[in-house]
Every structure is written in structure tokens, then in C-alpha cells.
Write a protein that holds these residues in place. Structure first.
Motif, PDB file in Angstrom:
ATOM      1  N   PHE A   1     -94.196  38.431  20.259  1.00 39.73           N
ATOM      2  CA  PHE A   1     -93.769  39.784  20.621  1.00 39.73           C
ATOM      3  C   PHE A   1     -92.247  39.846  20.627  1.00 39.73           C
ATOM      4  CE2 PHE A   1     -92.282  42.970  23.587  1.00 39.73           C
ATOM      5  CZ  PHE A   1     -93.010  44.090  23.209  1.00 39.73           C
ATOM      6  N   LEU A   2     -91.699  40.865  19.978  1.00 42.87           N
ATOM      7  CA  LEU A   2     -90.252  41.071  19.915  1.00 42.87           C
ATOM      8  C   LEU A   2     -89.877  42.318  20.701  1.00 42.87           C
ATOM      9  CD1 LEU A   2     -87.406  40.469  18.623  1.00 42.87           C
ATOM     10  CD2 LEU A   2     -88.093  42.072  16.808  1.00 42.87           C
ATOM     11  N   ASP A   3     -88.955  42.177  21.626  1.00 43.49           N
ATOM     12  CA  ASP A   3     -88.442  43.346  22.336  1.00 43.49           C
ATOM     13  C   ASP A   3     -87.579  44.158  21.372  1.00 43.49           C
ATOM     14  OD1 ASP A   3     -87.852  44.623  25.161  1.00 43.49           O
ATOM     15  OD2 ASP A   3     -85.948  44.527  24.073  1.00 43.49           O
ATOM     16  N   LYS A   4     -87.929  45.422  21.197  1.00 44.80           N
ATOM     17  CA  LYS A   4     -87.272  46.259  20.203  1.00 44.80           C
ATOM     18  C   LYS A   4     -86.188  47.148  20.799  1.00 44.80           C
ATOM     19  CE  LYS A   4     -91.095  46.319  16.912  1.00 44.80           C
ATOM     20  NZ  LYS A   4     -91.881  45.277  17.577  1.00 44.80           N
ATOM     21  N   GLY A   5     -85.751  46.857  22.017  1.00 42.20           N
ATOM     22  CA  GLY A   5     -84.653  47.614  22.599  1.00 42.20           C
ATOM     23  C   GLY A   5     -84.973  49.082  22.749  1.00 42.20           C
ATOM     24  N   ILE A   6     -84.121  49.934  22.205  1.00 45.80           N
ATOM     25  CA  ILE A   6     -84.277  51.377  22.395  1.00 45.80           C
ATOM     26  C   ILE A   6     -85.557  51.921  21.769  1.00 45.80           C
ATOM     27  CG2 ILE A   6     -83.048  52.081  20.311  1.00 45.80           C
ATOM     28  CD1 ILE A   6     -81.719  54.263  22.083  1.00 45.80           C
ATOM     29  N   ARG A   7     -86.133  51.208  20.805  1.00 45.26           N
ATOM     30  CA  ARG A   7     -87.395  51.645  20.201  1.00 45.26           C
ATOM     31  C   ARG A   7     -88.597  51.294  21.073  1.00 45.26           C
ATOM     32  NH1 ARG A   7     -84.205  50.365  15.727  1.00 45.26           N
ATOM     33  NH2 ARG A   7     -84.193  51.951  14.075  1.00 45.26           N
ATOM     34  N   SER A   8     -88.358  50.589  22.153  1.00 41.41           N
ATOM     35  CA  SER A   8     -89.427  50.224  23.078  1.00 41.41           C
ATOM     36  C   SER A   8     -89.637  51.329  24.108  1.00 41.41           C
ATOM     37  CB  SER A   8     -89.072  48.917  23.795  1.00 41.41           C
ATOM     38  OG  SER A   8     -89.837  48.737  24.955  1.00 41.41           O
ATOM     39  N   ILE A   9     -90.892  51.724  24.299  1.00 40.17           N
ATOM     40  CA  ILE A   9     -91.202  52.742  25.301  1.00 40.17           C
ATOM     41  C   ILE A   9     -90.707  52.306  26.671  1.00 40.17           C
ATOM     42  CG2 ILE A   9     -93.075  53.857  26.566  1.00 40.17           C
ATOM     43  CD1 ILE A   9     -94.683  53.941  24.011  1.00 40.17           C
ATOM     44  N   ALA A  10     -91.003  51.065  27.047  1.00 38.57           N
ATOM     45  CA  ALA A  10     -90.659  50.590  28.385  1.00 38.57           C
ATOM     46  C   ALA A  10     -89.161  50.579  28.618  1.00 38.57           C
ATOM     47  CB  ALA A  10     -91.231  49.188  28.609  1.00 38.57           C
ATOM     48  N   ALA A  11     -88.387  50.155  27.616  1.00 36.67           N
ATOM     49  CA  ALA A  11     -86.931  50.063  27.780  1.00 36.67           C
ATOM     50  C   ALA A  11     -86.327  51.427  28.078  1.00 36.67           C
ATOM     51  CB  ALA A  11     -86.310  49.452  26.528  1.00 36.67           C
ATOM     52  N   ARG A  12     -86.720  52.439  27.312  1.00 40.69           N
ATOM     53  CA  ARG A  12     -86.173  53.782  27.534  1.00 40.69           C
ATOM     54  C   ARG A  12     -86.659  54.372  28.852  1.00 40.69           C
ATOM     55  NH1 ARG A  12     -88.246  54.556  22.392  1.00 40.69           N
ATOM     56  NH2 ARG A  12     -89.673  56.168  23.163  1.00 40.69           N
ATOM     57  N   GLU A  13     -87.948  54.213  29.136  1.00 37.32           N
ATOM     58  CA  GLU A  13     -88.512  54.819  30.333  1.00 37.32           C
ATOM     59  C   GLU A  13     -87.915  54.231  31.610  1.00 37.32           C
ATOM     60  OE1 GLU A  13     -91.374  57.409  30.520  1.00 37.32           O
ATOM     61  OE2 GLU A  13     -89.916  57.639  28.895  1.00 37.32           O
ATOM     62  N   ALA A  14     -87.543  52.955  31.577  1.00 38.36           N
ATOM     63  CA  ALA A  14     -86.961  52.327  32.768  1.00 38.36           C
ATOM     64  C   ALA A  14     -85.682  53.032  33.194  1.00 38.36           C
ATOM     65  CB  ALA A  14     -86.682  50.849  32.494  1.00 38.36           C
TER      66      ALA A  14
END
Length: 327
Positions: free
Chosen positions: A200-213
Motif C-alpha cells: 500500500f502506498l500513501d498517495k498524499g493529497i489523493r488519499s481520502i484520509a489525508a485530506r479529510e484529517a
């Protein structure tokens, strides 16, 4: 406690219930997916009992993309002080300047919010190994939360990351790979590694969780400003942030938008996006009227954590927000 919510593709509008972690829209392949929550029910719940909850970012869990609270991974992040900068305000002629002091988080960075939510989402999805690229702060935060949850982390750090930060990452047991290049190139190396290992690669701003946090910053600010004005909630006139990739203000704007749609605030703050002179692809591109950011190939900033030469989708998103809402 559990909840249900959906996700919607920003490209084609396709929507369906969120039942598992997804990387792209099943209809068109778009990679920008936004959660869709029941704001009306949440507003009712918050009016009745939010003030009695604990002071962490998880007090807002109804509007965060975790379905079951048993999967939450927390170190007490969130609810950092909002400091009234009276002396600075006096010098600048503005009496109401406030600083959100994210240094008070578990690893002294606002990235703790991102790590807490992202790792919680991974735990819920039964993912036990992941890859992240970082200029330092993300790797430190993710290392702490992955250690907390038992997830193995591979952190790819560019060559400008200070030794002290690299050492802090390793203290949590993270596998550290130093890439002798820029941060943008480091991200590409991490992508190839994750693909080769099927991780699994963390996609930064393309990640739902990253933006929602990052929404939780807006929620807290609105509560704290409200208290200063003798109200339950209140929005500031402006939200100002120095950025690298731009994820912070993207999520913060969405947080204020949620509060506005629930009827808790009467306006959405204007955004002020600040970048360092040696690496300012968004600021320079905006001043030129460009719809897509010009990439800075050789960032020259002494502030390593603000040295993202290619802001990707963050720039057109923020540009549209500023043009439509002021900033």
C-alpha cells in the motif's frame, strides 16, 4: 459505534457506499474521491452532545472516513491551542490574529492528524505494511502511528531531510530509504518500490484520509473562535497557511464548508496560500494566471518541508477555490 457513508468521484460524479478502501473511481478511474456524509444527522448529534466529548480530533468522528470506532488509532492528537497574537496584531493593526499551534501534537506537527486517520483507515482495511514518501514530518508522524498500530512502514526521504528527523523516524522501527534527489523524485522511487513489492502506498493529497484529517483543523478553529466571541461556533475572515503540496488548506476549506452546510457558521473563510520564495510553484503560477502549475525542477528553499516542486492536483483545486470565494 459504527456508521455508514458514501464516496463520490470528483471527475464523473459516480457515487456508491464506502465499504472498502478504494484507490480510484470504479466508473471512470478518477483518483479524487470525496466522502459523502449525512450532515443533517451529524448536525443534530453535535448540537446535543459534542461539547461533552473528549478534546481530540476524534470528537468529530461522524465526519471522518472510519466506519467503526474500534479501529481508531490515536495518540491524543488534535485540539491544539488557538493563541491570540495580541502583540503581533497590535504591530500590524489587526486586533484579531490567532495562531493554531500544531507544535503541541504528539510528534509536534499537524501531520499527526493525517497519520492518525490514515493509519486508522488502514487498520480497518486489515493492511499491515505500507510505503510513504516524505520531507520529514509525514514520515515521523506515520512512524509513530504505525508503531502504535503494528503496521510496518517503509519511509522514503529525500536527501535534504535533516539527520535529526531521519534519526527520529528510525527510532520507531521504520525502514528508512534515503534518496539522493529532490522530494518529487523521491516520490517516484517510492511509487516504483510499492508497486514492485505490492504494498500500500500513501498517495498524499489523493488519499481520502489525508485530506479529510485536515478538516478537523477547521472544526476546532470554529469552536475556539466561537468561544472567543461568546458563541458556539464562528468562522474567521481568513485562513492563512504556508504550504508545500497544499493538502492543509484543501482539507481545511472542506471542513469549513461542512460547517457552513450544517448551519453552524455563516461564512467560509477566504484562503491565503503562502509559499517560500525558493519553491513557489502555486504562487507563481497563480500570479501568471495559469490553470496548471509550472513545476519547480530544482527547489532552492532552506525550508525543506516546503520544497514540493510539483503540487499536482492541489493547485487547480485551490486556484478555483480562491477565484470563486476570494483569497
Amino acid at each position: 459505534m459504527t456508521k455508514t457513508f458514501s464516496f463520490q468521484c470528483a471527475d464523473c460524479g459516480h457515487s456508491e457506499p464506502f465499504t472498502a478502501l478504494v484507490d480510484a473511481c470504479p466508473a471512470c478511474g478518477g483518483t479524487w474521491l470525496d466522502p459523502v456524509y449525512d450532515l443533517q444527522s451529524t448536525a443534530t448529534i453535535w448540537k446535543k452532545g459534542l461539547s461533552r466529548r473528549g478534546c481530540s480530533m476524534w470528537r468529530y468522528w461522524e465526519l471522518l472516513p472510519v466506519r467503526d470506532q474500534r479501529h481508531v488509532v490515536t495518540l491524543g492528537e488534535g485540539w491544539t491551542p488557538l493563541i491570540h497574537l495580541q502583540n503581533l496584531g497590535g504591530m500590524l493593526g489587526h486586533k484579531h490574529i490567532y495562531l493554531k499551534d500544531e507544535r503541541q501534537g504528539p510528534t509536534a506537527s499537524f501531520k499527526d492528524r493525517q497519520a492518525s486517520l490514515a493509519v486508522s483507515v488502514l487498520k480497518e482495511a486489515n493492511i499491515n505494511e505500507m510505503v510513504v514518501a516524505s520531507t520529514g514530518n509525514v514520515a515521523i508522524s506515520y512512524s509513530a502511528y504505525c508503531a502504535r498500530s503494528g503496521i510496518k512502514l517503509w519511509a522514503f526521504l529525500d536527501s535534504n531531510v535533516p539527520h535529526e528527523k531521519m534519526r527520529e523516524v528510525t527510532l520507531y522501527g521504520t525502514e528508512v530509504i534515503k534518496v539522493s534527489s529532490t522530494y518529487d523524485n523521491t516520490k517516484q522511487v517510492a511509487v516504483r518500490f510499492a508497486r514492485h513489492r505490492n504494498l500500500f502506498l500513501d498517495k498524499g493529497i489523493r488519499s481520502i484520509a489525508a485530506r479529510e484529517a485536515m478538516k478537523t483543523l477547521a472544526f476546532e478553529i470554529a469552536e475556539q473562535v466561537g468561544v472567543s466571541r461568546g458563541k458556539r461556533w464562528a468562522a474567521p475572515d481568513w485562513y492563512v497557511q504556508a504550504v508545500s503540496g497544499g493538502m492543509g488548506p484543501v482539507g481545511v476549506w472542506r471542513g469549513f464548508k461542512d460547517l457552513f452546510d450544517m448551519g453552524f457558521i455563516d461564512k467560509i473563510p477566504k484562503l491565503a496560500i503562502i509559499q517560500t520564495a525558493g519553491c513557489a510553484p502555486m504562487v507563481n503560477s497563480f500570479e501568471k494566471g495559469l490553470e496548471v502549475a509550472e513545476v519547480v525542477q530544482r527547489p532552492a528553499s532552506v525550508i525543506n518541508v516546503l520544497s514540493t516542486g510539483n503540487p499536482g492536483p492541489a493547485y487547480p483545486y485551490l486556484r478555483n477555490l480562491v477565484l470563486q470565494n476570494g483569497g
